[in-house]
Design a protein around this motif. Structure first.
Motif, PDB file in Angstrom:
ATOM      1  N   TYR A  22       0.828  -1.200   0.000  1.00  0.00           N
ATOM      2  CA  TYR A  22       0.000   0.000   0.000  1.00  0.00           C
ATOM      3  C   TYR A  22       0.871   1.263   0.000  1.00  0.00           C
ATOM      4  CZ  TYR A  22      -4.444  -2.449   0.850  1.00  0.00           C
ATOM      5  OH  TYR A  22      -5.559  -3.215   0.726  1.00  0.00           O
ATOM      6  N   GLY A  23       1.954   1.225   0.753  1.00  0.00           N
ATOM      7  CA  GLY A  23       2.830   2.403   0.805  1.00  0.00           C
ATOM      8  C   GLY A  23       3.568   2.637  -0.496  1.00  0.00           C
ATOM      9  N   LYS A  24       3.953   1.555  -1.141  1.00  0.00           N
ATOM     10  CA  LYS A  24       4.728   1.662  -2.373  1.00  0.00           C
ATOM     11  C   LYS A  24       3.893   2.217  -3.527  1.00  0.00           C
ATOM     12  CE  LYS A  24       7.844  -1.078  -5.279  1.00  0.00           C
ATOM     13  NZ  LYS A  24       8.496  -2.402  -5.463  1.00  0.00           N
ATOM     14  N   TYR A  25       2.615   1.783  -3.561  1.00  0.00           N
ATOM     15  CA  TYR A  25       1.791   2.183  -4.713  1.00  0.00           C
ATOM     16  C   TYR A  25       0.721   3.211  -4.361  1.00  0.00           C
ATOM     17  CZ  TYR A  25       4.118  -1.681  -6.991  1.00  0.00           C
ATOM     18  OH  TYR A  25       5.073  -2.507  -7.513  1.00  0.00           O
ATOM     19  N   GLN A  26       0.747   3.712  -3.126  1.00  0.00           N
ATOM     20  CA  GLN A  26      -0.205   4.762  -2.733  1.00  0.00           C
ATOM     21  C   GLN A  26      -1.624   4.377  -3.134  1.00  0.00           C
ATOM     22  OE1 GLN A  26       1.279   8.396  -4.525  1.00  0.00           O
ATOM     23  NE2 GLN A  26       3.015   8.503  -3.098  1.00  0.00           N
ATOM     24  N   VAL A  27      -2.085   3.253  -2.658  1.00  0.00           N
ATOM     25  CA  VAL A  27      -3.379   2.710  -3.071  1.00  0.00           C
ATOM     26  C   VAL A  27      -4.564   3.517  -2.553  1.00  0.00           C
ATOM     27  CG1 VAL A  27      -2.450   0.376  -3.225  1.00  0.00           C
ATOM     28  CG2 VAL A  27      -3.422   1.160  -1.073  1.00  0.00           C
ATOM     29  N   GLU A  28      -4.299   4.523  -1.668  1.00  0.00           N
ATOM     30  CA  GLU A  28      -5.425   5.315  -1.183  1.00  0.00           C
ATOM     31  C   GLU A  28      -6.124   6.041  -2.335  1.00  0.00           C
ATOM     32  OE1 GLU A  28      -1.657   7.776  -0.595  1.00  0.00           O
ATOM     33  OE2 GLU A  28      -2.326   5.722  -0.215  1.00  0.00           O
ATOM     34  N   ASN A  29      -5.449   6.128  -3.459  1.00  0.00           N
ATOM     35  CA  ASN A  29      -6.067   6.764  -4.633  1.00  0.00           C
ATOM     36  C   ASN A  29      -6.910   5.784  -5.443  1.00  0.00           C
ATOM     37  OD1 ASN A  29      -4.795   9.248  -4.078  1.00  0.00           O
ATOM     38  ND2 ASN A  29      -2.886   8.492  -5.016  1.00  0.00           N
ATOM     39  N   TRP A  30      -6.853   4.483  -5.044  1.00  0.00           N
ATOM     40  CA  TRP A  30      -7.612   3.468  -5.776  1.00  0.00           C
ATOM     41  C   TRP A  30      -8.861   3.086  -4.988  1.00  0.00           C
ATOM     42  CZ3 TRP A  30      -2.877  -0.265  -6.598  1.00  0.00           C
ATOM     43  CH2 TRP A  30      -1.889   0.384  -7.362  1.00  0.00           C
ATOM     44  N   GLU A  31      -9.672   4.066  -4.727  1.00  0.00           N
ATOM     45  CA  GLU A  31     -10.822   3.841  -3.844  1.00  0.00           C
ATOM     46  C   GLU A  31     -11.773   2.783  -4.382  1.00  0.00           C
ATOM     47  OE1 GLU A  31     -12.598   7.609  -3.356  1.00  0.00           O
ATOM     48  OE2 GLU A  31     -10.964   8.428  -2.150  1.00  0.00           O
ATOM     49  N   ASP A  32     -11.807   2.600  -5.691  1.00  0.00           N
ATOM     50  CA  ASP A  32     -12.761   1.657  -6.266  1.00  0.00           C
ATOM     51  C   ASP A  32     -12.387   0.196  -6.013  1.00  0.00           C
ATOM     52  OD1 ASP A  32     -10.519   2.136  -7.808  1.00  0.00           O
ATOM     53  OD2 ASP A  32     -11.505   1.433  -9.640  1.00  0.00           O
ATOM     54  N   ILE A  33     -11.100  -0.092  -5.693  1.00  0.00           N
ATOM     55  CA  ILE A  33     -10.693  -1.493  -5.492  1.00  0.00           C
ATOM     56  C   ILE A  33     -10.118  -1.766  -4.098  1.00  0.00           C
ATOM     57  CG2 ILE A  33     -10.274  -1.904  -7.952  1.00  0.00           C
ATOM     58  CD1 ILE A  33      -7.287  -1.576  -7.388  1.00  0.00           C
TER      59      ILE A  33
END
Length: 609
Positions: free
Chosen positions: A554-565
C-alpha cells in the motif's frame, strides 16, 4: 585277720539335716507363708474346690501393685520349691507348696482372662501398634516389636507378660496360651468385621460381576492398610511382648490368630488379577498392586515367622499376578489404539476423540509411574532415534532423552503409546481433502498431546526435552498450514522485484489479494483451533505476515487513490482474522470505504461490529 569298719550312718535312723537343707526348707517355709497370706486376702477359701472368681481382681487399676506382688511371691515360691526338690525331694512341705501353686495358677488363669477381656480398648490393635513407636536396626537384628508403649497400655501389657511368664514357668503354658488365643482371635474377627472385611472364597470371588467386584475392591483398599498396619502389626507386638521369653509360644499364638485371615486378605488380589475386565479397570488393579507393594516390607516383617511364610508367599504371588494383569491391560490398551478404525471427520480439524481418550488415560496412568516402574516388563520398542529431542547420554537415565534401548521401561512404554496414537492421528489426517486442514488437524491434536504432557506427571516421565521437541513439531505443522492455506494470499501482494509495477499490474495484484483473502477466509470460517493460546498465536502470526506485505504494498503504490478497489486496509486485517478458528461459520461481508483506515470491517451474520 578281718578288719571291721564302723558305718558312718546308723541303720534305722534318719540323718541329721545338713545346713543347706535347713536353709532351703526355711526359705520354702517363708515363701509358703507369704503366698498363703496373699491367697487368704485375694482368693476365697473354697478356691481349690470351686471355679468361682476371686473376691476381687488382683490386677485391677487400683490393685495393680498388689497383683504384681502376688506374682513375685508365687515366683519366689517356685524358686524355693526347686531348691528343696534338689536337696530333699521327700520334704512334706512340698505338698503344701504345690497345692498353693495350683490354687495360684487357677487364680492367674482367671486374672489373665479378665485382663484380656476387660482391657479390649487398651489392647486395641491400633492402640498397641501406634503407641509402640517401633524402631528397627537391621544390623543388630533386633525385632521392631521389642518396643513397649508408655501408657495404660504399657501397664496392661506388663501385667499380661508377668502373668504369662509365671504360668508358663509353672507348667501352665497350655492353659495360658488357650485363653490368649481364644480372646485375641475373637477380637481380631470382630475388628475385621467392623472394617467390612469379607472372608470370600476364591470361587465366590470369581462369580462376582464387575460392579460387585469393584465394590469389594474399594472395601479391600480401605481395609487392608488398617488390617496390616494396625491389626496384624498390633497383634504381633502384643504376642511378642506377652510371650517374650518363649519365641515358639509367641509364634504359635500369632500364627493361629492371624494366619487364615491374612491368607484370605491376599487371595483376593489374585482374584482381581484373574477376573475379566476392560482396560479402564487397570486403575483399580494398580491401586491394589500399589497398596500391597507399599506394605510389603511391613508384611514381611510382621509375618517373619517360619509358620507364617505362606502369607509372605501369598503377598508376593498376588503382586506377580497383578503385575501380569497390568502388563496385559497395557498391551490391550495399545492394541485398542491401533485397531481404532473410525472414518468420520472431526469438524474444522479439531481434536479427535481418540486423542482425548488416549491422553486422558495415559495422564491417569502416569500418576502410577513409580508403581509401574516395578511392573512394566522390559521391551525393545522401535522409537525414533530423535524421539526425545536429544541424544545426550548423560540424560537418558532420567527418561528425558534417548531411545527405547536405554530408557527406563515406564518412559519407553509411555513414549511408545503416545507415538502409536500420533501415528494413528497422522493416518486420520489423510482423510481430509484439504491439505491445509489436514495440517491444522495434526497441529491441534499434537498440541493437545503436548499440553497434557506439560501439565501432568507425564512431564516427569518423558522429560522437558520431549516436550520441547514436540512443541517444535506443532510449530512445523502450523508453518505448513500457513504456507498452504495463506500462501497465495500473502504472495499476491509480495513485491519480489524492486522496480515499480505498472499501475494496471499493481491493481490486478491488489484485486487478486482481495479475492484470495475473501475465499480463504470463507473456507476457513468453520475451522477450529480449540486451544486459546495456540489460536491467538496462530492469528498473531498470520496478522503479522499479512499486515507486513499489505503495508509495504500500500505504501509503495499509494493505493489510497484506488478507492474503487481498496477493500482491506493493513490496519484492519487483524479484525477480520479475529473471527477465525472458532468454528462459527461466519461469513466475511466487505463494505468498501473511501479511506483505507475506514475500510470495511467484517460483518457477522448475526450483527455488525
Amino acid at each position: 585277720m578281718m578288719l571291721l569298719f564302723k558305718p558312718s550312718i546308723t541303720l534305722g535312723k534318719k540323718s541329721k539335716p545338713r545346713p543347706y537343707q535347713i536353709f532351703s526348707e526355711s526359705l520354702l517355709m517363708d515363701s509358703i507363708e507369704a503366698a498363703e497370706s496373699l491367697t487368704r486376702k485375694w482368693i476365697s477359701p473354697d478356691q481349690s474346690r470351686s471355679s468361682s472368681c476371686s473376691l476381687s481382681s488382683i490386677f485391677s487399676t487400683d490393685n495393680r501393685a498388689e497383683g504384681r506382688r502376688f506374682i513375685e511371691v508365687i515366683n519366689s515360691l517356685q524358686y524355693a520349691i526347686q531348691g528343696v526338690v534338689l536337696v530333699n525331694p521327700d520334704s512334706p512341705k512340698l505338698t503344701r507348696a504345690h497345692n498353693l501353686v495350683t490354687i495360684a495358677m487357677k487364680q492367674l488363669e482367671k486374672e489373665f482372662y479378665r485382663v484380656l477381656k476387660s482391657n479390649r480398648r487398651n489392647l486395641d490393635h491400633e492402640s498397641v501398634s501406634v503407641r509402640s513407636s517401633p524402631s528397627f536396626n537391621p544390623r543388630k537384628k533386633v525385632s521392631i516389636y521389642s518396643q513397649v508403649p508408655k501408657s495404660e497400655e504399657a501397664d496392661v501389657m506388663t501385667d499380661l507378660k508377668m502373668i504369662a511368664d509365671c504360668m508358663i514357668s509353672s507348667g501352665y503354658e497350655n492353659e495360658c496360651v488357650k485363653i490368649y488365643k481364644k480372646i485375641r482371635r475373637s477380637i481380631m474377627v470382630e475388628a475385621l468385621r467392623n472394617l467390612g472385611f469379607e472372608n470370600l472364597s476364591f470361587g465366590k470371588i470369581q462369580k462376582l460381576d464387575w460392579d460387585s467386584m469393584e465394590r469389594n475392591i474399594k472395601k479391600w483398599l480401605e481395609a487392608t492398610k488398617v488390617v496390616i498396619t494396625n491389626l496384624f502389626d498390633g497383634e504381633r507386638i502384643l504376642c511378642d511382648h506377652v510371650f517374650s521369653p518363649s519365641v515358639s509360644v509367641a509364634e504359635s499364638c500369632f500364627t493361629e490368630i492371624t494366619l487364615d485371615n491374612a491368607l484370605t486378605l491376599f487371595v483376593f488380589p489374585v482374584s482381581v488379577a484373574r477376573c475379566k475386565k476392560t482396560v479402564e479397570k487397570i486403575f483399580l488393579t494398580l491401586d491394589v498392586y500399589q497398596t500391597i507393594s507399599q506394605l510389603l516390607p511391613q508384611i514381611e516383617e510382621i509375618f517373619s515367622y517360619n509358620s507364617t511364610s505362606s502369607v509372605r508367599l501369598q503377598a508376593a504371588d498376588s503382586l506377580n499376578n497383578l503385575g501380569e494383569a497390568i502388563n496385559s491391560m497395557v498391551a490391550e490398551f495399545e492394541a485398542s489404539i491401533t485397531k481404532e478404525a473410525s472414518k468420520s471427520l472431526i469438524p474444522g480439524g479439531g481434536v479427535h476423540q481418540l486423542t482425548r481418550y488416549v491422553m486422558n488415560f495415559i495422564v491417569f496412568l502416569a500418576d502410577y509411574n513409580e508403581c509401574l516402574a516395578g511392573v512394566l516388563t522390559e521391551s525393545t520398542l522401535p522409537l525414533p532415534e530423535d524421539y526425545f529431542g536429544n541424544n545426550d547420554e548423560d540424560n537418558k537415565e532420567g527418561g528425558e532423552t534417548g531411545t527405547s534401548s536405554s530408557s527406563a521401561p515406564v518412559t519407553t512404554r509411555f513414549a511408545w503409546l503416545i507415538l502409536v496414537l500420533l501415528c494413528k492421528i497422522d493416518t486420520k489426517s489423510r482423510i481430509y481433502n484439504d491439505m491445509a486442514l489436514s495440517y491444522l488437524f495434526l497441529a491441534n491434536n499434537l498440541d493437545y498431546v503436548v499440553s497434557k504432557v506439560r501439565t501432568s506427571n507425564l512431564r516427569v516421565v518423558l522429560g522437558d526435552e520431549w516436550v520441547t521437541n514436540h512443541e517444535g513439531k506443532v510449530t512445523q505443522y502450523l508453518e505448513k498450514y500457513e504456507k498452504i492455506a495463506w500462501g497465495e494470499v500473502i504472495t499476491s501482494l509480495s513485491d519480489r522485484d524492486e522496480e515499480m509495477l505498472e499501475e494496471h499490474v499493481a491493481k490486478e495484484r491488489l484485486m487478486r489479494f482481495n479475492e484470495a483473502f475473501e475465499e480463504t477466509f470463507q473456507k476457513q470460517s468453520e475451522w477450529v483451533v480449540p486451544d486459546s493460546k495456540l489460536r491467538d498465536d496462530l492469528k498473531g502470526s498470520l496478522t503479522k505476515k499479512l499486515t507486513t506485505v499489505a503495508t509495504s504494498f500500500y505504501g509503495k503504490y499509494q493505493v489510497e487513490n484506488w478507492e474503487d478497489i481498496v477493500r482491506f486496509s493493513p490496519e484492519d486485517l487483524g479484525y477480520y482474522l479475529s473471527d477465525l478458528f472458532l468454528g462459527t461459520g461466519r461469513s466475511c461481508i466487505i463494505v468498501p470505504s473511501l479511506k483505507p483506515s475506514d475500510s470495511g470491517r467484517s460483518l457477522n451474520s448475526e450483527s455488525g461490529r
